[in-house]
Structure formats: structure tokens, C-alpha cells
Motif scaffolding. Structure first.
Motif, PDB file in Angstrom:
ATOM      1  N   THR A 143       0.852  -1.189   0.000  1.00  0.00           N
ATOM      2  CA  THR A 143       0.000   0.000   0.000  1.00  0.00           C
ATOM      3  C   THR A 143       0.886   1.238   0.000  1.00  0.00           C
ATOM      4  O   THR A 143       2.106   1.144  -0.121  1.00  0.00           O
ATOM      5  CB  THR A 143      -0.909   0.025   1.242  1.00  0.00           C
ATOM      6  OG1 THR A 143      -0.106   0.319   2.401  1.00  0.00           O
ATOM      7  CG2 THR A 143      -1.592  -1.310   1.461  1.00  0.00           C
ATOM      8  N   GLN A 144       0.281   2.385   0.161  1.00  0.00           N
ATOM      9  CA  GLN A 144       1.030   3.639   0.336  1.00  0.00           C
ATOM     10  C   GLN A 144       0.994   4.071   1.805  1.00  0.00           C
ATOM     11  O   GLN A 144       1.168   5.241   2.117  1.00  0.00           O
ATOM     12  CB  GLN A 144       0.421   4.737  -0.557  1.00  0.00           C
ATOM     13  CG  GLN A 144       0.343   4.373  -2.035  1.00  0.00           C
ATOM     14  CD  GLN A 144       1.674   3.930  -2.610  1.00  0.00           C
ATOM     15  OE1 GLN A 144       2.688   4.603  -2.430  1.00  0.00           O
ATOM     16  NE2 GLN A 144       1.683   2.793  -3.300  1.00  0.00           N
ATOM     17  N   ASN A 145       0.812   3.124   2.699  1.00  0.00           N
ATOM     18  CA  ASN A 145       0.714   3.427   4.120  1.00  0.00           C
ATOM     19  C   ASN A 145       2.088   3.632   4.750  1.00  0.00           C
ATOM     20  O   ASN A 145       3.052   2.935   4.407  1.00  0.00           O
ATOM     21  CB  ASN A 145      -0.006   2.303   4.872  1.00  0.00           C
ATOM     22  CG  ASN A 145      -1.456   2.159   4.457  1.00  0.00           C
ATOM     23  OD1 ASN A 145      -1.992   3.017   3.754  1.00  0.00           O
ATOM     24  ND2 ASN A 145      -2.089   1.083   4.883  1.00  0.00           N
ATOM     25  N   ILE A 146       2.153   4.561   5.701  1.00  0.00           N
ATOM     26  CA  ILE A 146       3.360   4.820   6.477  1.00  0.00           C
ATOM     27  C   ILE A 146       2.974   4.774   7.954  1.00  0.00           C
ATOM     28  O   ILE A 146       1.931   5.311   8.349  1.00  0.00           O
ATOM     29  CB  ILE A 146       3.980   6.184   6.137  1.00  0.00           C
ATOM     30  CG1 ILE A 146       4.285   6.278   4.628  1.00  0.00           C
ATOM     31  CG2 ILE A 146       5.259   6.430   6.939  1.00  0.00           C
ATOM     32  CD1 ILE A 146       4.722   7.647   4.182  1.00  0.00           C
ATOM     33  N   TYR A 147       3.821   4.157   8.767  1.00  0.00           N
ATOM     34  CA  TYR A 147       3.533   3.930  10.179  1.00  0.00           C
ATOM     35  C   TYR A 147       4.648   4.572  11.008  1.00  0.00           C
ATOM     36  O   TYR A 147       5.833   4.307  10.774  1.00  0.00           O
ATOM     37  CB  TYR A 147       3.469   2.430  10.463  1.00  0.00           C
ATOM     38  CG  TYR A 147       2.616   1.661   9.463  1.00  0.00           C
ATOM     39  CD1 TYR A 147       1.316   1.287   9.765  1.00  0.00           C
ATOM     40  CD2 TYR A 147       3.119   1.321   8.199  1.00  0.00           C
ATOM     41  CE1 TYR A 147       0.536   0.589   8.849  1.00  0.00           C
ATOM     42  CE2 TYR A 147       2.350   0.625   7.276  1.00  0.00           C
ATOM     43  CZ  TYR A 147       1.058   0.264   7.604  1.00  0.00           C
ATOM     44  OH  TYR A 147       0.292  -0.420   6.691  1.00  0.00           O
ATOM     45  N   VAL A 148       4.278   5.397  11.986  1.00  0.00           N
ATOM     46  CA  VAL A 148       5.266   6.166  12.754  1.00  0.00           C
ATOM     47  C   VAL A 148       4.968   6.033  14.245  1.00  0.00           C
ATOM     48  O   VAL A 148       3.810   6.118  14.665  1.00  0.00           O
ATOM     49  CB  VAL A 148       5.251   7.653  12.351  1.00  0.00           C
ATOM     50  CG1 VAL A 148       6.164   8.479  13.267  1.00  0.00           C
ATOM     51  CG2 VAL A 148       5.679   7.814  10.894  1.00  0.00           C
ATOM     52  N   VAL A 149       6.029   5.835  15.038  1.00  0.00           N
ATOM     53  CA  VAL A 149       5.923   5.889  16.497  1.00  0.00           C
ATOM     54  C   VAL A 149       6.958   6.869  17.031  1.00  0.00           C
ATOM     55  O   VAL A 149       7.996   7.103  16.403  1.00  0.00           O
ATOM     56  CB  VAL A 149       6.121   4.506  17.156  1.00  0.00           C
ATOM     57  CG1 VAL A 149       4.953   3.593  16.875  1.00  0.00           C
ATOM     58  CG2 VAL A 149       7.425   3.872  16.719  1.00  0.00           C
ATOM     59  N   TYR A 150       6.674   7.421  18.200  1.00  0.00           N
ATOM     60  CA  TYR A 150       7.604   8.358  18.833  1.00  0.00           C
ATOM     61  C   TYR A 150       7.254   8.456  20.316  1.00  0.00           C
ATOM     62  O   TYR A 150       6.136   8.131  20.731  1.00  0.00           O
ATOM     63  CB  TYR A 150       7.522   9.738  18.171  1.00  0.00           C
ATOM     64  CG  TYR A 150       6.154  10.376  18.195  1.00  0.00           C
ATOM     65  CD1 TYR A 150       5.826  11.376  19.116  1.00  0.00           C
ATOM     66  CD2 TYR A 150       5.167   9.978  17.287  1.00  0.00           C
ATOM     67  CE1 TYR A 150       4.563  11.953  19.130  1.00  0.00           C
ATOM     68  CE2 TYR A 150       3.898  10.545  17.310  1.00  0.00           C
ATOM     69  CZ  TYR A 150       3.604  11.526  18.229  1.00  0.00           C
ATOM     70  OH  TYR A 150       2.353  12.090  18.255  1.00  0.00           O
ATOM     71  N   GLN A 151       8.230   8.866  21.132  1.00  0.00           N
ATOM     72  CA  GLN A 151       7.977   9.057  22.553  1.00  0.00           C
ATOM     73  C   GLN A 151       7.554  10.495  22.791  1.00  0.00           C
ATOM     74  O   GLN A 151       8.092  11.433  22.197  1.00  0.00           O
ATOM     75  CB  GLN A 151       9.210   8.699  23.383  1.00  0.00           C
ATOM     76  CG  GLN A 151      10.381   9.653  23.256  1.00  0.00           C
ATOM     77  CD  GLN A 151      11.623   9.140  23.947  1.00  0.00           C
ATOM     78  OE1 GLN A 151      12.186   8.123  23.529  1.00  0.00           O
ATOM     79  NE2 GLN A 151      12.064   9.825  24.998  1.00  0.00           N
ATOM     80  N   THR A 152       6.565  10.672  23.654  1.00  0.00           N
ATOM     81  CA  THR A 152       6.023  12.008  23.859  1.00  0.00           C
ATOM     82  C   THR A 152       5.220  12.032  25.153  1.00  0.00           C
ATOM     83  O   THR A 152       5.128  11.022  25.867  1.00  0.00           O
ATOM     84  CB  THR A 152       5.122  12.400  22.665  1.00  0.00           C
ATOM     85  OG1 THR A 152       4.751  13.765  22.763  1.00  0.00           O
ATOM     86  CG2 THR A 152       3.876  11.533  22.615  1.00  0.00           C
TER      87      THR A 152
END
Length: 836
Positions: free
Chosen positions: A365-374
């Protein structure tokens, strides 16, 4: 087996004692010891690896404390608290080999690990990490790598050759390693290196292996700046989408600090289209200059997307995540796309990658997955956001860590299965030691629907890590800025997180294998976490009796064949193919059904060959062959026997076999055949056509000879007229006839053109099912997975588009279905070989 799994659910979890350490005095930052062109850098925005490289006589980093174990050693398991029982879906914690002997005795710490799985070999994994981090002169002695050829069960570790002077190279120090594979499973290890003793200058280099990580060429320079700038936190992406304009392109991004802007730095990119031999000039991905933590990636349409952290400016205040998109593979980039505002979360006692997001893209797909600490709602969280349109628009962030309020989480890493369904994130967490700022564990978050819903977090580490055994900076103890996760590819392939762990007394690289099936499929998840791909399928249908080493042969059969019941590598496969069959659509001329089979051994074997046509109507098969005929040939193409209607000859013997056809028009032949190759041809009487089932049964199971191969050639059409191969495994030496057989299933199409077949199936696919109709595995192009193992059989297909599955199967019924990709049709050949 299942009773064993569920009994384990009630094990008590041992508690971990909370070690309270006194906080050492924070090191005073002495900027006078920095190179003149770097003295104004915002040190809190540099990566931990850069701080290590810039450290001079403890001006930025203090050495880690050491401990003495009960044995009087400085490292050992006694350094840590008692291990706890982990979730059944999580495998053992595995240290990635011993410290290389070339490291100085006082420089044995590792940091900042990353991991990657080969593009088309699920068993090939490579991890990288700093080696020998910290001494009074600062930095890391080298960077190292560890390679596994069995999906992460065993590892071999070494220094990256010819990198720093410790490993025979020209550079003084190294840090920030990243690993990636290209389309051909070549591996690239990217590092930041010091080019002079004072580290006034640095460079970004890549080490390349083209032989399965057996050797590496000398490092290639991707970027080497002048004296007034400093590259930091480099990252790498490779375009592994073969149909795109920039397939194979290597792209490297990095933050370029200088004294010009004391608030931050721009993110730059360079790229190579010839495997790293030459590189483009550096260009900024954005006009903004307060950026850090770039994460480049390629999408299936060839676009390149870079996700990063923006610290904000007086003109545009507010820390935030952004993404830029390139429609030409990274050559030029568009304007920044806003992802979300973010509040940087900093641990009170541990220096983390608070400004380093982790990003991944799937392959369909054209999906993008992002995680980050916050901070979300004032509490530390690992947040997740997703784009479904290639990076333009983004979902509202959600917390995927379920840590208790107020307890810290940090350094998340994310990856995703190729179909975008299974998303896996790993991160450090304090929840098991709420009274300590330095004791942490690694936790896992999983989603099975592309990030729409998340499962409860799972603990990955059996022993808590004591961060106070790591180097100490003005921002806290330094475990590093990032981790890594190798993606799952299917339910039987685990996700493999990599992290830094101090249970041996100093920081070391560790991995675990995390079964990615949901708890409702605990058996599959348990197997994936602990077994190789060769082992997993044999326990997928049912449990073997007393199979200590879980190799598919129970203890009784192992002893009967003179093998070690506790050694997976010591095995003789005792299962026998009792029946092999193929259902296909029989036509005329070159498109009749042609099946070959092999009898191996030293004695003759009695078999029955039969063809079913009219009987198939009872099972709802449409378009059946109403009057099939059968001819049996030997390897010299001599006709051994022919039959049209089974009652016309051998009626009594056929009935006695128990395999008489259900319709008088169906043919059958009983023969005692010596070892050799045989061919059966199925045709319709009077040139009729339709679906038919050709079967070969073993009527003499006591014979040492075996039916070891069947191959059937015929038209492969769609729906009910695909080609279906079935086989039964049984007759082993174990309890209840338990045994196993290693088989190779092949789907051949394009190769047939060399034999004069003008309408060969150009892109065959194979699906393998168990006797309950459960899909075990699929394959499109045989090099996509198991390439080395299939080649080792000597039976690898001759065309990359052809399919193959190598697996070990226990007693039971199994079915392989061959069809054309995208419903293509043509003449195909399905084969089942007994390997062992």
C-alpha cells in the motif's frame, strides 16, 4: 501439547527487586575541549553516538560504573535479578555472541542496535551496534554486526572489517550503525566515522556484502564534509521495489550541524544508483534548519518519504513531526507535510532518543507507520500515527503503550509486515520497577489490523536492564537513542526486536523472537517464537507424541532409527508418502494430463494408479471428465499397462486393495514396480475433456522402498480448474505411526517453454494447506523466501517466477494448490519431492 501450553499460563511470575542507585554527579560540559568549529552546537540535540565521539577526557560523558559478581568477575548473570516467566508468545532472550577479542578490555559496552531481515530470505537477519563504546578518549572503538541464518535462533558476531583502526581500517572511531538489504539480499552497514584523531571531521560510510554476509568490501564514503560542519544521526533507505524508476537506489539522510545555527541544523540527503560506488552531491530535504531524527523510506510506487522531528523556531513555534515527499526517488523533495505537534519527553535519569521517531512502510500500500515518545495528557506514552496516502495526511496520534500513568517509556522502534496488517513496535518501559529511574524492560505493542486496534503490551525481557551500568552524560545514563525491530512476514515468522541489555554487567546487544499470532492462536505464536521455519509446519496440524526436540519424529521413532531424541539436528524422517494425487483439467493433444512418479529404494513396491472422473460429481466438482482412460509407462517410454474401465481387468485385485473407483467408467491399474521413474497419462475417451483426479497409492507399506515424487503437467485454469496436488504422510516408526517427511513442493511454468510448450503458465503460485483446510504457507516467486535452503536441495526452479515451498510435514493429509497470478492460465507442472 496444547495442555502444556495452557498449563504454563498459570506459572507465577517471579518478582524483580528494585535496585536503588545513588545518582553520580552530572559531568560538567567543557566546550573548550570540543573542536573549534563545533563548540556552539546544541549538545542536547545531538545523538548519543555523536556525544560519544566528541567526548574528551570525560568532558561530556563519564564512564559506566562496574560491578563485581558472586564469582568475583566484572560480568555475569549474577549482576541481574532473577528472571521472570514471559508470555508464551515470546521466545528466550538471546545475546548476540561474545564481545570480539579485538576490543580493549575496558571497552566492552555496546549501544544503539538496529536490525533488518533480508528482502527475500526470511531466515537471514543482520543486527548492528556500536562496539567498545566509551573510554577516556571517547567514542566507540568500532561498530560490529551479528548475522543469523536461521531466523534469529543462532548468531555469529564480528567487527565491521576495515572500518576503524581496530578492525584494519583508516578511521579513528565509529558510531550510529544502521543496516539494510537491497533487492538482491546484498547487505549494507551504514556508520558515522571520525576521520581524524581529534574528530574535527567526520564522514558517513557504508560497508557492503554481496555474498550472504560472509565478507564485506572496504567501506564506501557516502558523504565527507569540510571542516565547518558535522554530520549526525545518519539513516538509510534502499528502494527494493523492482518495478519503479529508481529501483536499487541507496538514499542516506543525516543532520548537518555547524556553528552557523546554534538552534539546530538542516537534514541533508545523498543517494547512489550504482550500489554505493558513487554518490550525488548533498542537498537539504527542507529549507528548515531546526530538524533532527530523519527516517527515510521508499513506497511501492517509488516515492521516497522522509519523516523527521522539527524543534520549531520563534517564527514557527512548537515541536512537531513532519514529512517530505519525493516523487522522483529522493532527487527532489516537496514542501513539508505536518504530521502532529509533539511534546518531547525526556527521562529523568536516562539519556534517550527523545527527538528520534521511528517509521516504516509496508510493501503493498502507500501506508506509512510512525511511532515516537512524547507526553500525551501529561503522561509519557509511545504514540502512533499513520498515513494512508503516502505521507500527505496523517491520523490523530494514539497511545499504543499501556504503561501506568507517570511511568516513563522511551526509544520506540516500529516495523510492519509486507501486507500492512501486522504492525510491531518495541520500546523501553519502567512499569515493572516503578520505584526506580534506572531499571527498565523492553515491551512490545502489536496490531493485527494495520494499526486500527492495538493488543495489550507484552513484556519482552526476562531480566530488567540497569541503565546505571551504561555511560553517564549531563542528560543521564546512555543506553543509546534507538532500537530496531525486524518485521514479521507471516504468522510462522516472528518479529525480532533488538535492544541493549545490561544483565551481564555491561551493555550488550540482545534479541528475542516474538510470535505475532494473536492469543487465540497461541500454538502458532509459541512455535514461531521458538522454532525455525523448517520446524514450525510439522506441529501445525497436531502434536506429536513425546517429541522432545520437536523435529517431527517422536522419541520412539528417533530411538528406533538410532537417533538422539533431544537433538533437532539428529533425525531420520520415517514418515512415508502413502498416497500422492493431482486434480487437474484434462484436455486434448498436448493438454492431456501427464503425471510422473518415482519409486526409490532397493526393492519393488506394489502400487495402484487410478483416475477418478464421474465420482468427482459427488463432491460438487463441476465440468468433470465423464470417461477417463489411463496409460502407464516406464522410464524408457514403454507402455506397462493401460486401462479404460477398471472392471475390464484386475477387478478382484483392485477391489481387494480397498481403492476401487466409484464409477465403472473410471480406470485403475495395480502393479508391482521396481525402483525407477514412471509416467501416467490421463486422457478422455473419444477426445472428451474435463476435471479428473489422478492418484497413486502405496499398497505395500512394509516395503523399504518409497514413493518419493509425483509431478503432474496439465492446463492450469481458474476457480475449480486450478491444479490441486494432495499427499498423505503416514507409516512412521513412532507411537501411533507418528513420523515426518521433508518435502519440496514446486510450481513450474515458464521453464516448460524450453520443452516446446507454447502456452506455459508464466507466473505460477502455490498455496499449502493442512488436512483441516488451514493455509500454512504460500509462495509466488521461489527466491522470495528459503532461497538458500531450496538451492541446497538441488531442485531449485529454473525461473525466478516459479514457486517452491520446502517444509517438513507430520502424519496427516496435505494439499498444494497451484494457480496463476492474477488469474492467469496456461500449462503448468506441479511437483512434490520427498527430500528426506
Amino acid at each position: 501439547m496444547k495442555e502444556f501450553f495452557f498449563a504454563l499460563l498459570f506459572l507465577l511470575v517471579a518478582s524483580i527487586g528494585i535496585a536503588q542507585q545513588s545518582q553520580p554527579v552530572m559531568p560538567a560540559v567543557d566546550r573548550a575541549k570540543l573542536p573549534p568549529n563545533l563548540r556552539n552546537l546544541p549538545l542536547h540535540r545531538l545523538s548519543s553516538g555523536a556525544l560519544m565521539l566528541l567526548n574528551r577526557d570525560n568532558n561530556l560523558v563519564l564512564p559506566p560504573r562496574s560491578i563485581t559478581t558472586a564469582k568475583g568477575e566484572t560480568t555475569g548473570e549474577e549482576a541481574a535479578s532473577a528472571p521472570v516467566a514471559l508470555d508464551l508468545r515470546i521466545g528466550p532472550n538471546i545475546r548476540l555472541g561474545n564481545d570480539p577479542s579485538a576490543l580493549p578490555s575496558n571497552m566492552r559496552a555496546q549501544a544503539e542496535p538496529h536490525i533488518a531481515r533480508a528482502t527475500s530470505n526470511e531466515d537471514l537477519l543482520v543486527g548492528v551496534f556500536q562496539e567498545g563504546r566509551f573510554a577516556t578518549s571517547g567514542g566507540a572503538v568500532d561498530c560490529g554486526y551479528s548475522v543469523s541464518y536461521d531466523g534469529g535462533l543462532t548468531w555469529t558476531r564480528a567487527l565491521i572489517p576495515q572500518l576503524t583502526m581496530t578492525s584494519g581500517g583508516p578511521y579513528f572511531r565509529a558510531t550510529d550503525p544502521v543496516v539494510a538489504f537491497d533487492l538482491n539480499n546484498n547487505v549494507y552497514l551504514e556508520t558515522l566515522v571520525a576521520t581524524d584523531a581529534q574528530f574535527i571531521n567526520g564522514a558517513v560510510v557504508l560497508s557492503k556484502s554481496t555474498d550472504g554476509v560472509a565478507t564485506f568490501a572496504s567501506p564506501m564514503v557516502a558523504y565527507r564534509p569540510g571542516n565547518n560542519v558535522f554530520p549526525d544521526k545518519e539513516w538509510m533507505a534502499i528502494n527494493t521495489f523492482g518495478g519503479t524508476a529508481t529501483a536499487g537506489r541507496l538514499l542516506v539522510t543525516f543532520t548537518l550541524f555547524s556553528n552557523i545555527n546554534s538552534d539546530g541544523a538542516p537534514i541533508m540527503r545523498v543517494y547512489s544508483d550504482n550500489g554505493g560506488a558513487t554518490w550525488s552531491s548533498a542537498a537539504a530535504i527542507s529549507t528548515e534548519t531546526t530538524l533532527q531524527g530523519s527516517q527515510p523510506m521508499y513506497l511501492p510506487n517509488g516515492n521516497c518519504v522522509v519523516v523527521y522531528w522539527n524543534f520549531g523556531t520563534n517564527q514557527q513555534p512548537g515541536e512537531r513531526l513532519e514529512a517530505v515527499i519525493s516523487t522522483d526517488g529522493g532527487q527532489s523533495l516537496g514542501r513539508p507535510n505536518f504530521i502532529t505537534f509533539a511534546t518531547e519527553y525526556k527521562e529523568p535519569s536516562i539519556r534517550t532518543g527523545s527527538f528520534l521517531p521511528s517509521a516504516a512502510a509496508d510493501r503493498t500500500t502507500q501506508n506509512i507507520y510512525v511511532v515516537y515518545q512524547t507526553l500525551l495528557g501529561g503522561n509519557p506514552r509511545i504514540a502512533f500515527t499513520k498515513s494512508t496516502d503516502g505521507g500527505t495526511n496523517w491520523s490523530a496520534p494514539v497511545a499504543i503503550s499501556d504503561n501506568p500513568a507517570g511511568l516513563g517509556v522511551f526509544n520506540p522502534a516500529i516495523n510492519v509486515s509486507s501486507d500492512g496488517k501486522t504492525v510491531t513496535a518495541a520500546f523501553y518501559d519502567h512499569r515493572d520497577n516503578p520505584g526506580s529511574n534506572v531499571l527498565v524492560d523492553l515491551y512490545l505493542a502489536q496490531s493485527f489490523d494495520g494499526g486500527a486496534n492495538w493488543q495489550p503490551n507484552i513484556r519482552l525481557t526476562s531480566i530488567s536492564t540497569d541503565a546505571s551500568l551504561a555511560p553517564f552524560t549531563s542528560a543521564g545514563y546512555m543506553l543509546g537513542d534507538y532500537l530496531g525491530v525486524a518485521q514479521t512476514t507471516r504468522p510462522t515468522v516472528p518479529a525480532v526486536p533488538i535492544w541493549v541489555d545490561t544483565r551481564t554487567g555491561n551493555p550488550d546487544p540482545f534479541i528475542t523472537r516474538a510470535g505475532i499470532a494473536p492469543y487465540s492462536d497461541l500454538v502458532t505464536a509459541w512455535e514461531a517464537a521458538r522454532e525455525s521455519l523448517a520446524q514450525v509446519p510439522m506441529t501445525s496440524l497436531r502434536a506429536q507424541t513425546s517429541d522432545s526436540d520437536r523435529d517431527g519424529e517422536d522419541n520412539q521413532s528417533e530411538l528406533a532409527s538410532g537417533r538422539d531424541p533431544n537433538n533437532f539436528g539428529s533425525v531420520t524422517r520415517t514418515g512415508k508418502e502413502l498416497n500422492i494425487s493431482t486434480r487437474l483439467h484434462v484436455e486434448t493433444g498436448e493438454h492431456v494430463g501427464i503425471a510422473g512418479f518415482i519409486i526409490s529404494g532397493s526393492t519393488s513396491k506394489k502400487i495402484i494408479v487410478r483416475v477418478l472422473g464421474p465420482t468427482l460429481a459427488r463432491s460438487g466438482v463441476p465440468g468433470i471428465l465423464q470417461d477417463p482412460a489411463l496409460d502407464l509407462y516406464d522410464s524408457s517410454r514403454n507402455v506397462i499397462a493401460s486401462n479404460d474401465n477398471w472392471k475390464s481387468s484386475q477387478q478382484t485385485e483392485i477391489q481387494a486393495s480397498g481403492f476401487a473407483p466409484g464409477d465403472d467408467r473410471e480406470p485403475a491399474i495395480v502393479q508391482m514396480l521396481p525402483p525407477g521413474s514412471y509416467t501416467a497419462i490421463v486422457r478422455g475417451v473419444n477426445a472428451t475433456v474435463g476435471a479428473a483426479l489422478l492418484e497413486v497409492y502405496d499398497l505395500d507399506q512394509s516395503s523399504a522402498s518409497l514413493i518419493t515424487n509425483i509431478s503432474t503437467r496439465g492446463p492450469v485454469e481458474t476457480d475449480a480448474n486450478v491444479m490441486i496436488g494432495g499427499f498423505i504422510i503416514g507409516g512412521g516408526l513412532g507411537s501411533n505411526g507418528d513420523g515426518s517427511s521433508e518435502v519440496l513442493v514446486r510450481g513450474i511454468g515458464p521453464e516448460l517453454t524450453s520443452f516446446g510448450i507454447v502456452d506455459a503458465l508464466q507466473d505460477p503460485q502455490i498455496d499449502l494447506f493442512d488436512g483441516n483446510g488451514k493455509l500454512l504457507t504460500s509462495n509466488d516467486n521461489w527466491k522470495d523466501s528459503q532461497q538458500a535452503a531450496i538451492q541446497a536441495t538441488g531442485l531449485a526452479p529454473g525461473d525466478d517466477r516459479e514457486s517452491a515451498i520446502l517444509t517438513t510435514l507430520i502424519q496427516g493429509n496435505w494439499t498444494a494448490i497451484m494457480h496463476g497470478k492474477n488469474n492467469a492460465t496456461g500449462v503448468g507442472l506441479i511437483e512434490v519431492y520427498r527430500i528426506q
